[in-house]
Design a protein around this motif. Structure first.
Motif, PDB file in Angstrom:
ATOM      1  N   PHE A 294       0.540  -1.104  -0.237  1.00  0.00           N
ATOM      2  CA  PHE A 294       0.172   0.189  -0.185  1.00  0.00           C
ATOM      3  C   PHE A 294       1.078   1.360   0.083  1.00  0.00           C
ATOM      4  O   PHE A 294       1.337   1.902   1.196  1.00  0.00           O
ATOM      5  N   VAL A 295       1.164   1.918  -0.625  1.00  0.00           N
ATOM      6  CA  VAL A 295       2.272   2.376  -1.323  1.00  0.00           C
ATOM      7  C   VAL A 295       2.495   4.045  -0.712  1.00  0.00           C
ATOM      8  O   VAL A 295       2.780   5.068  -0.328  1.00  0.00           O
ATOM      9  N   VAL A 296       0.593   4.384  -1.029  1.00  0.00           N
ATOM     10  CA  VAL A 296       0.603   5.951  -1.288  1.00  0.00           C
ATOM     11  C   VAL A 296      -0.627   6.077   0.072  1.00  0.00           C
ATOM     12  O   VAL A 296      -1.670   6.951   0.341  1.00  0.00           O
ATOM     13  N   LEU A 297      -0.161   4.408   0.854  1.00  0.00           N
ATOM     14  CA  LEU A 297      -1.700   4.738   2.219  1.00  0.00           C
ATOM     15  C   LEU A 297      -1.378   6.010   3.240  1.00  0.00           C
ATOM     16  O   LEU A 297      -0.189   6.327   3.675  1.00  0.00           O
ATOM     17  N   ARG A 298      -2.371   6.469   3.385  1.00  0.00           N
ATOM     18  CA  ARG A 298      -2.216   7.884   4.519  1.00  0.00           C
ATOM     19  C   ARG A 298      -2.847   7.583   5.765  1.00  0.00           C
ATOM     20  O   ARG A 298      -3.149   8.173   6.832  1.00  0.00           O
ATOM     21  N   VAL A 299      -4.142   6.551   5.672  1.00  0.00           N
ATOM     22  CA  VAL A 299      -4.837   5.754   6.489  1.00  0.00           C
ATOM     23  C   VAL A 299      -4.785   4.865   6.308  1.00  0.00           C
ATOM     24  O   VAL A 299      -5.433   3.584   6.728  1.00  0.00           O
ATOM     25  N   LEU A 300      -5.065   4.097   8.175  1.00  0.00           N
ATOM     26  CA  LEU A 300      -4.160   2.648   8.397  1.00  0.00           C
ATOM     27  C   LEU A 300      -5.102   2.348   9.732  1.00  0.00           C
ATOM     28  O   LEU A 300      -4.710   2.611  10.769  1.00  0.00           O
TER      29      LEU A 300
END
Length: 369
Positions: free
Chosen positions: A307-313
């Protein structure tokens, strides 16, 4: 202008706009010595306050129907009389009314489905309907009409509030969504824009939250001190925003009862709800910006590094310690991450590698296990 020498009773229903009211009120005299009354209705709190032109005016805020009134309205639409309801329908009736949440429009709409057939609906059909409420039930014309009415509220929103409302489709039905958590997730996705230097992003996000409450699109949850700390989304509103989020490929929901995977196979925001399997091979994860997981669907989450552009986890209340398929060290390679929710996630300590997340704005470590 209506003369002050006449006595009148006028009801203006469903006012949506503050500017519209300022125009309408010019037609009425401020003098009210003859007992005239003007009654207005609106779904918007700020409009109701504006309609109070004097200290003698008052706002009556409608509350959801009580259990007894909900039952009475529901039964009146379906059965000829209260005694005509079979005893074996008692439990399913309670379940349906709970889903309706005391909202008359929802109660009448669902009751109309059950009353539309000339013959009595078998008990199993009622149970099928109960399971369908809150999962995008939209094949019946009366439900479509309810969705059309509710959609007016959505399309009346400014673009930034539409986006924030659609984001709530990440959460399952009946969720209690923490206000601060939601606002920080909005901020992480860059939904909140601040034009004044002296105002923080969180303060602006709080005004967004309050506007959605003001427009009755989310239901505030109060603490013992009378302060709003969370919100809920009525099942009918959730149906609407889930449908819209799916149409716009805004959120992909994977659950054991329904799925809204885009025909393009491109996932932008991923909500894992109550599911154990999903066709991962047909889904592109390269553009995923938000992931919200809920037990037991945490088993679907793997290859965090993809998830290379993930901002929220958000791993809130998902015990990841029992899931060996997850390589938690991959968390620290998510360089675009802005929000990481580890509340009750089973992670006992956070290593120094968290410092690699240079854009991280919020690390939720409440009550680390």
């Amino acid at each position: 202008m209506i003369s002050k020498w006449y006595r009148y009773l006028i009801v203006i229903d469903d006012i949506w706009d503050e500017k519209l009211w300022t125009t309408i009120k010019r037609a009425f005299s401020k003098a009210n010595g003859y007992g005239s009354r003007l009654i207005t209705t609106t779904r918007i709190v700020s409009v109701s306050k504006l309609c109070c032109s004097s200290t003698n005016d008052s706002v009556y805020q409608m509350k959801p129907l009580s259990d007894d009134d909900s039952k009475r309205l529901f039964h009146k639409r379906i059965f000829s009389q209260e005694s005509g309801r079979p005893h074996e329908f008692e439990d399913v009736c309670k379940g349906i009314l709970k889903k309706c949440g005391g909202v008359p429009l929802a109660i009448i709409t669902i009751a109309s489905i059950l009353a539309s057939d000339e013959r009595a609906n078998p008990l199993n059909e009622w149970h099928v309907l109960l399971e369908s409420i809150g999962r995008g039930l939209n094949e019946d014309p009366s439900v479509e009409e309810m969705m059309r009415i509710l959609s007016f509220s959505y399309y009346d929103l400014p673009s930034h509030l539409k986006t924030c409302l659609l984001y709530l489709s990440l959460f399952p039905e009946d969720s209690r969504i923490m206000k601060d958590q939601l606002i920080w997730m909005w901020i992480a996705e860059s939904f909140v824009q601040c034009e004044k230097a002296e105002t923080s992003l969180f303060e602006v996000g709080e005004t967004y939250f309050n506007e959605l409450v003001n427009k009755s699109l989310i239901q505030p949850v109060y603490n013992i001190y009378g302060c709003v700390y969370a919100c809920r989304v009525h099942d009918s509103v959730l149906d609407l925003i889930c449908s819209l989020a799916s149409e716009e490929n805004f959120v992909t929901i994977v659950s054991g009862t329904s799925g809204t995977m885009s025909s393009e196979g491109i996932v932008r925001r991923w909500s894992l709800q109550n599911a154990h399997t999903t066709p991962l091979e047909s889904m592109s994860m390269l553009q995923v910006r938000s992931i919200a997981t809920f037990e037991p669907a945490i088993s679907l989450l793997s290859r965090l590094s993809s998830f290379v552009v993930l901002r929220v986890l958000d791993l809130t209340e998902c015990d990841v310690s029992d899931h060996n398929h997850l390589n938690l060290w991959e968390l620290w390679s998510l360089l675009q991450l802005r929000y990481l929710g580890l509340y009750k996630s089973g992670i006992s300590e956070v290593p120094e590698e968290v410092g690699k997340l240079q854009f991280l704005q919020v690390l939720d470590l409440r009550l680390l296990n």
